[in-house]
Design an enzyme around this catalytic site. Structure first.
Site, PDB file in Angstrom:
ATOM      1  N   ASN A 179       0.881   5.015  -5.404  1.00  0.00           N
ATOM      2  CA  ASN A 179       1.627   3.934  -4.740  1.00  0.00           C
ATOM      3  C   ASN A 179       1.406   2.556  -5.370  1.00  0.00           C
ATOM      4  O   ASN A 179       2.329   1.757  -5.474  1.00  0.00           O
ATOM      5  CB  ASN A 179       1.304   3.913  -3.242  1.00  0.00           C
ATOM      6  CG  ASN A 179      -0.165   3.801  -2.961  1.00  0.00           C
ATOM      7  OD1 ASN A 179      -1.005   4.239  -3.745  1.00  0.00           O
ATOM      8  ND2 ASN A 179      -0.501   3.204  -1.848  1.00  0.00           N
ATOM      9  N   GLY A 229      -6.504   8.114  -1.737  1.00  0.00           N
ATOM     10  CA  GLY A 229      -5.379   9.038  -1.599  1.00  0.00           C
ATOM     11  C   GLY A 229      -5.333   9.624  -0.206  1.00  0.00           C
ATOM     12  O   GLY A 229      -5.731   8.967   0.763  1.00  0.00           O
ATOM     13  N   SER A 230      -4.893  10.873  -0.136  1.00  0.00           N
ATOM     14  CA  SER A 230      -4.642  11.461   1.190  1.00  0.00           C
ATOM     15  C   SER A 230      -5.897  12.110   1.769  1.00  0.00           C
ATOM     16  O   SER A 230      -6.813  12.491   1.043  1.00  0.00           O
ATOM     17  CB  SER A 230      -3.520  12.487   1.080  1.00  0.00           C
ATOM     18  OG  SER A 230      -3.956  13.565   0.288  1.00  0.00           O
ATOM     19  N   GLN A 231      -5.869  12.303   3.078  1.00  0.00           N
ATOM     20  CA  GLN A 231      -7.017  12.878   3.772  1.00  0.00           C
ATOM     21  C   GLN A 231      -7.265  14.341   3.386  1.00  0.00           C
ATOM     22  O   GLN A 231      -8.416  14.728   3.143  1.00  0.00           O
ATOM     23  CB  GLN A 231      -6.803  12.696   5.271  1.00  0.00           C
ATOM     24  CG  GLN A 231      -8.058  12.769   6.067  1.00  0.00           C
ATOM     25  CD  GLN A 231      -8.004  13.929   7.043  1.00  0.00           C
ATOM     26  OE1 GLN A 231      -6.943  14.519   7.262  1.00  0.00           O
ATOM     27  NE2 GLN A 231      -9.132  14.270   7.620  1.00  0.00           N
ATOM     28  N   THR A 234      -6.721  15.803   0.540  1.00  0.00           N
ATOM     29  CA  THR A 234      -7.356  15.820  -0.792  1.00  0.00           C
ATOM     30  C   THR A 234      -8.805  15.357  -0.687  1.00  0.00           C
ATOM     31  O   THR A 234      -9.696  15.912  -1.352  1.00  0.00           O
ATOM     32  CB  THR A 234      -6.554  14.941  -1.781  1.00  0.00           C
ATOM     33  OG1 THR A 234      -5.230  15.450  -1.838  1.00  0.00           O
ATOM     34  CG2 THR A 234      -7.144  14.953  -3.164  1.00  0.00           C
ATOM     35  N   ALA A 235      -9.049  14.368   0.167  1.00  0.00           N
ATOM     36  CA  ALA A 235     -10.430  13.893   0.354  1.00  0.00           C
ATOM     37  C   ALA A 235     -11.313  15.023   0.886  1.00  0.00           C
ATOM     38  O   ALA A 235     -12.475  15.162   0.484  1.00  0.00           O
ATOM     39  CB  ALA A 235     -10.440  12.710   1.319  1.00  0.00           C
ATOM     40  N   GLU A 287     -11.130   6.250   0.162  1.00  0.00           N
ATOM     41  CA  GLU A 287     -10.199   5.305   0.800  1.00  0.00           C
ATOM     42  C   GLU A 287      -8.938   6.083   1.122  1.00  0.00           C
ATOM     43  O   GLU A 287      -8.192   6.457   0.223  1.00  0.00           O
ATOM     44  CB  GLU A 287      -9.870   4.153  -0.162  1.00  0.00           C
ATOM     45  CG  GLU A 287     -11.037   3.243  -0.483  1.00  0.00           C
ATOM     46  CD  GLU A 287     -11.601   2.549   0.732  1.00  0.00           C
ATOM     47  OE1 GLU A 287     -10.866   2.373   1.737  1.00  0.00           O
ATOM     48  OE2 GLU A 287     -12.793   2.208   0.692  1.00  0.00           O
ATOM     49  N   CYS A 318      -1.172   2.071   2.044  1.00  0.00           N
ATOM     50  CA  CYS A 318      -1.948   2.623   3.168  1.00  0.00           C
ATOM     51  C   CYS A 318      -2.126   1.589   4.275  1.00  0.00           C
ATOM     52  O   CYS A 318      -2.488   1.939   5.390  1.00  0.00           O
ATOM     53  CB  CYS A 318      -3.285   3.140   2.680  1.00  0.00           C
ATOM     54  SG  CYS A 318      -4.317   1.858   1.971  1.00  0.00           S
TER      55      CYS A 318
HETATM   56  N1  LIG Z   1      -4.097   5.415  -0.177  1.00  0.00           N
HETATM   57  C1  LIG Z   1      -3.452   6.203   0.604  1.00  0.00           C
HETATM   58  O1  LIG Z   1      -3.634   6.132   1.767  1.00  0.00           O
HETATM   59  C2  LIG Z   1      -2.513   7.188   0.058  1.00  0.00           C
HETATM   60  C3  LIG Z   1      -2.044   8.160   0.890  1.00  0.00           C
HETATM   61  N2  LIG Z   1      -1.197   9.084   0.423  1.00  0.00           N
HETATM   62  C4  LIG Z   1      -0.744  10.082   1.377  1.00  0.00           C
HETATM   63  O2  LIG Z   1      -0.882  11.342   0.798  1.00  0.00           O
HETATM   64  C5  LIG Z   1       0.353  12.006   0.808  1.00  0.00           C
HETATM   65  C6  LIG Z   1       0.425  12.891  -0.406  1.00  0.00           C
HETATM   66  O3  LIG Z   1       0.412  12.117  -1.593  1.00  0.00           O
HETATM   67  P1  LIG Z   1      -0.319  12.701  -2.866  1.00  0.00           P
HETATM   68  O4  LIG Z   1       0.047  12.032  -4.093  1.00  0.00           O
HETATM   69  O5  LIG Z   1      -0.119  14.177  -2.862  1.00  0.00           O
HETATM   70  O6  LIG Z   1      -1.827  12.283  -2.545  1.00  0.00           O
HETATM   71  P2  LIG Z   1      -3.088  12.953  -3.080  1.00  0.00           P
HETATM   72  O7  LIG Z   1      -4.221  12.574  -2.220  1.00  0.00           O
HETATM   73  O8  LIG Z   1      -2.856  14.393  -3.309  1.00  0.00           O
HETATM   74  O9  LIG Z   1      -3.257  12.291  -4.535  1.00  0.00           O
HETATM   75  C7  LIG Z   1      -4.086  11.208  -4.841  1.00  0.00           C
HETATM   76  C8  LIG Z   1      -4.820  11.488  -6.152  1.00  0.00           C
HETATM   77  O10 LIG Z   1      -5.667  12.604  -5.984  1.00  0.00           O
HETATM   78  C9  LIG Z   1      -5.422  13.581  -6.989  1.00  0.00           C
HETATM   79  N3  LIG Z   1      -5.698  14.903  -6.442  1.00  0.00           N
HETATM   80  C10 LIG Z   1      -4.869  15.688  -5.709  1.00  0.00           C
HETATM   81  N4  LIG Z   1      -5.489  16.847  -5.397  1.00  0.00           N
HETATM   82  C11 LIG Z   1      -6.732  16.772  -5.925  1.00  0.00           C
HETATM   83  C12 LIG Z   1      -7.848  17.673  -5.937  1.00  0.00           C
HETATM   84  N5  LIG Z   1      -7.789  18.851  -5.353  1.00  0.00           N
HETATM   85  N6  LIG Z   1      -8.972  17.283  -6.573  1.00  0.00           N
HETATM   86  C13 LIG Z   1      -9.042  16.076  -7.176  1.00  0.00           C
HETATM   87  N7  LIG Z   1      -8.018  15.202  -7.205  1.00  0.00           N
HETATM   88  C14 LIG Z   1      -6.882  15.537  -6.591  1.00  0.00           C
HETATM   89  C15 LIG Z   1      -3.963  13.345  -7.346  1.00  0.00           C
HETATM   90  O11 LIG Z   1      -3.660  13.920  -8.584  1.00  0.00           O
HETATM   91  C16 LIG Z   1      -3.907  11.839  -7.324  1.00  0.00           C
HETATM   92  O12 LIG Z   1      -4.442  11.312  -8.515  1.00  0.00           O
HETATM   93  C17 LIG Z   1       1.389  10.903   0.882  1.00  0.00           C
HETATM   94  O13 LIG Z   1       2.561  11.335   1.422  1.00  0.00           O
HETATM   95  C18 LIG Z   1       0.696   9.920   1.762  1.00  0.00           C
HETATM   96  O14 LIG Z   1       0.875  10.261   3.091  1.00  0.00           O
HETATM   97  C19 LIG Z   1      -0.793   9.088  -0.872  1.00  0.00           C
HETATM   98  C20 LIG Z   1      -1.201   8.127  -1.750  1.00  0.00           C
HETATM   99  C21 LIG Z   1      -2.093   7.082  -1.327  1.00  0.00           C
HETATM  100  N1  LIG Z   2      -5.776   1.507  -0.951  1.00  0.00           N
HETATM  101  C1  LIG Z   2      -4.529   1.012  -0.811  1.00  0.00           C
HETATM  102  C2  LIG Z   2      -4.295  -0.317  -0.826  1.00  0.00           C
HETATM  103  C3  LIG Z   2      -5.303  -1.300  -1.109  1.00  0.00           C
HETATM  104  C4  LIG Z   2      -4.978  -2.571  -1.204  1.00  0.00           C
HETATM  105  C5  LIG Z   2      -5.950  -3.590  -1.567  1.00  0.00           C
HETATM  106  O1  LIG Z   2      -7.086  -3.281  -1.930  1.00  0.00           O
HETATM  107  O2  LIG Z   2      -5.576  -4.743  -1.537  1.00  0.00           O
HETATM  108  C6  LIG Z   2      -3.438   2.003  -0.701  1.00  0.00           C
HETATM  109  O3  LIG Z   2      -2.311   1.651  -0.410  1.00  0.00           O
HETATM  110  O4  LIG Z   2      -3.715   3.183  -0.960  1.00  0.00           O
END
Ligand SMILES: NC(=O)C1=CN([C@@H]2O[C@H](COP(=O)(O)OP(=O)(O)OC[C@H]3O[C@@H](n4cnc5c(N)ncnc54)[C@H](O)[C@@H]3O)[C@@H](O)[C@H]2O)C=CC1
Ligand SMILES: N/C(=C\C=C\C(=O)O)C(=O)O
Length: 487
Positions: free
Chosen positions: A155, A231-233, A235-236, A253, A287
């Site tokens: 994002n 990233g997403s919960q 994946t975390a 985060e 986020c």
């Molecule tokens: N900061 C935030 O809060 C974010 C939340 N999201 C949420 O997550 C949903 C899915 O988006 P995604 O791109 O699929 O998020 P994601 O959490 O899967 O991806 C974030 C990062 O983690 C990596 N990743 C994914 N699976 C992994 C694993 N098993 N081991 C290590 N690294 C891994 C991805 O390649 C990417 O670099 C979105 O629809 C949104 O709801 C997405 C991006 C940022």
């Molecule tokens: N972590 C995210 C935003 C952070 C913003 C900032 O540090 O100012 C996100 O959207 O995933």
């Protein structure tokens, strides 16, 4: 670099060199839906090479003084700043965000991340206590941890990746960064500047590819002792499982379901445009974006009318249009996921006041297959609805009324997330009182997304583990030792 079919072809950056990969992924331009770039589909082999390079670079980099490292970060900030326009154009094309946001927020913040940690690393002090009755002095020393894995989402690609790289290397670690496979271009562009900035080979390594392949190889590698992830919960959770056998240090985060609480004494002239922005900036793909708006009943009708009017003025356009407020969503899959929430809301009897399925989106013919949707406002929705509970991460926000302060605090806290909230009121006492009771790592009152990088950033509950910021990132990226001297 031009590759197959004249398309951009990225390479991993390991040990100071760009290295090709044996297989590649397609990367799409969100504004057209066309493939425009190929991204390395790295795996264990590339992670092994990056660990080797990071390990070799660690003794030299970690033994430099903070001043020397700071100068390197400053030079990198300058070089990024000189490339601001080129990076902004690339971020806009790769992510679908507007060129205006990329120019005014994403890339300036990436520059600021390096400047900020270049400065803050010079000002940390350690602790010291006395035990005179035992003739003892105790003090702490800090040392970089080692090789840091930095995993970032799609994002805010360069913004969030540099928010991790800068503090990690400022503290003397070497890093292996893995940007999202959906938005890898600006990280690759940054690699082209590292040598000129004076970053020694192996200090910053970037491996591109998917989470399940390269991400998992990285987080489960025994020689990588700390992981910073945004990233997403789900994946975390996976990262936590994979890293648990090695007791790695983790900073997570994660997402939010952020409330805006609007009291009857709020200044609506300021609150309405800011809440439109907090709901729909970056297509709602931050986020910190607002997705539940609680409005005190006495002003509910007026607020709703004015909020919908202001939302309809929010211009969806092609990302390169400087007058657009919103561009394209990240992917077809994500667009469908966001739309599915609106369908569910309809089935539950909620009303869609503007946006998806109500208004018409006008796009040039070339962009018809792009991942666009209109900013959408939902009302008459129950707190139990998935639209009020789950992170949608798109341009969708729900507006509901409330009666009392106690009630709205309880309802705002009734989700699993606890990242960011906004409170709007003219009463100083009330904003302090409510802010204190909200289960949220960040509370903005009468404003949104004004960032003070010194202070802790991060979420409670399912929104994360740990905090980032001047002191917090320093503590995360270093190990502390307590030394006792008997004199
Ligand atoms: N900061 C935030 O809060 C974010 C939340 N999201 C949420 O997550 C949903 C899915 O988006 P995604 O791109 O699929 O998020 P994601 O959490 O899967 O991806 C974030 C990062 O983690 C990596 N990743 C994914 N699976 C992994 C694993 N098993 N081991 C290590 N690294 C891994 C991805 O390649 C990417 O670099 C979105 O629809 C949104 O709801 C997405 C991006 C940022
Ligand atoms: N972590 C995210 C935003 C952070 C913003 C900032 O540090 O100012 C996100 O959207 O995933």
């Amino acid at each position: 670099m031009a590759g197959r079919g004249g398309l951009l072809m990225l390479e991993n950056f390991i040990g100071g060199k760009f290295l090709p990969c044996s297989s590649y992924l397609d990367s799409y331009d969100p504004s057209t839906g066309e493939v425009y770039c190929h991204v390395p589909d790295s795996g264990e082999e590339e992670v092994e090479a990056a660990v080797e390079a990071a390990r070799a670079a660690f003794p030299g980099w970690s033994s430099r003084s903070p001043q020397e490292r700071s100068q390197v970060l400053q030079r990198l900030a300058d070089l990024l700043e000189q490339s601001l326009e080129e990076l902004a154009q690339a971020e806009c094309k790769d992510q679908g965000k507007t060129i205006t946001l990329a120019r005014t927020m994403d890339i300036p913040r990436a520059v600021q991340n390096f400047r900020f940690f270049a400065s803050s690393i010079l000002h940390h002090t350690s602790e010291c206590t006395q035990m005179d009755h035992l003739g003892c002095l105790h003090y702490t020393v800090r040392a970089p941890v080692g090789i840091a894995a930095l995993i970032s989402p799609w994002n805010l690609p360069l913004y969030l990746l540099t928010w991790k790289i800068a503090p990690a290397i400022a503290a003397g670690n070497t890093v292996i960064a893995k940007p999202s496979e959906l938005t890898s271009v600006t990280a690759w562009m940054m690699c082209r500047l590292l040598e000129k900035a004076g970053v020694p080979p192996g200090v910053v390594n970037v491996v591109f590819g998917t989470g399940p392949r390269v991400g998992e190889a990285l987080v489960s590698h025994p020689d990588v002792p700390l992981i910073s992830f945004t990233g997403s919960q789900p994946t975390a959770e996976r990262i936590t499982q994979l890293s648990a056998p090695h007791c790695k240090k983790l900073s997570l985060e994660l997402g939010g379901k952020n409330p805006a609480i609007i009291f009857e004494d709020a200044n609506l002239d300021e609150c309405i445009p800011t809440t439109v922005r907090s709901s729909f900036a970056n297509q709602g793909e931050i986020c910190l974006c607002t997705s539940r708006i609680f409005v005190q009943r006495s002003i509910y009708s007026e607020f709703l009318k004015r909020f919908v009017e202001a939302t309809r003025m929010w211009k969806v356009g092609i990302p390169s249009d400087p007058s657009a407020d919103m561009g394209a969503l990240i992917s077809q899959a994500h667009l469908e996921k966001v739309r599915s929430y609106i369908k569910k809301a309809r089935l539950e009897g909620a009303r869609i006041l503007c946006g998806e399925g109500v208004d018409t989106l006008n796009l040039p013919p070339r962009n018809q297959a792009g991942y666009f949707m209109l900013p959408t406002v939902i009302t008459d929705v129950k707190d139990e609805s998935c639209c009020m509970k789950e992170e949608i991460f798109g341009p969708v926000t729900c507006v509901v009324p409330f009666d009392s302060e106690e009630e709205v605090i309880q309802r705002a806290n009734s989700v699993k997330y606890g990242l960011a909230a906004t409170v709007w009121s003219g009463s100083v006492g009330r904003v302090h009182r409510v802010a204190k009771k909200l289960q949220s790592g960040l509370v903005w009152t009468n404003c949104w997304l004004i960032r003070e990088l010194n202070l802790p950033f991060g979420g409670m509950k399912s929104s994360g583990v740990g905090r980032e910021g001047a002191r917090d990132s320093y503590e995360f990226f270093t190990e502390v030792k307590t030394i006792t001297v008997k004199h």
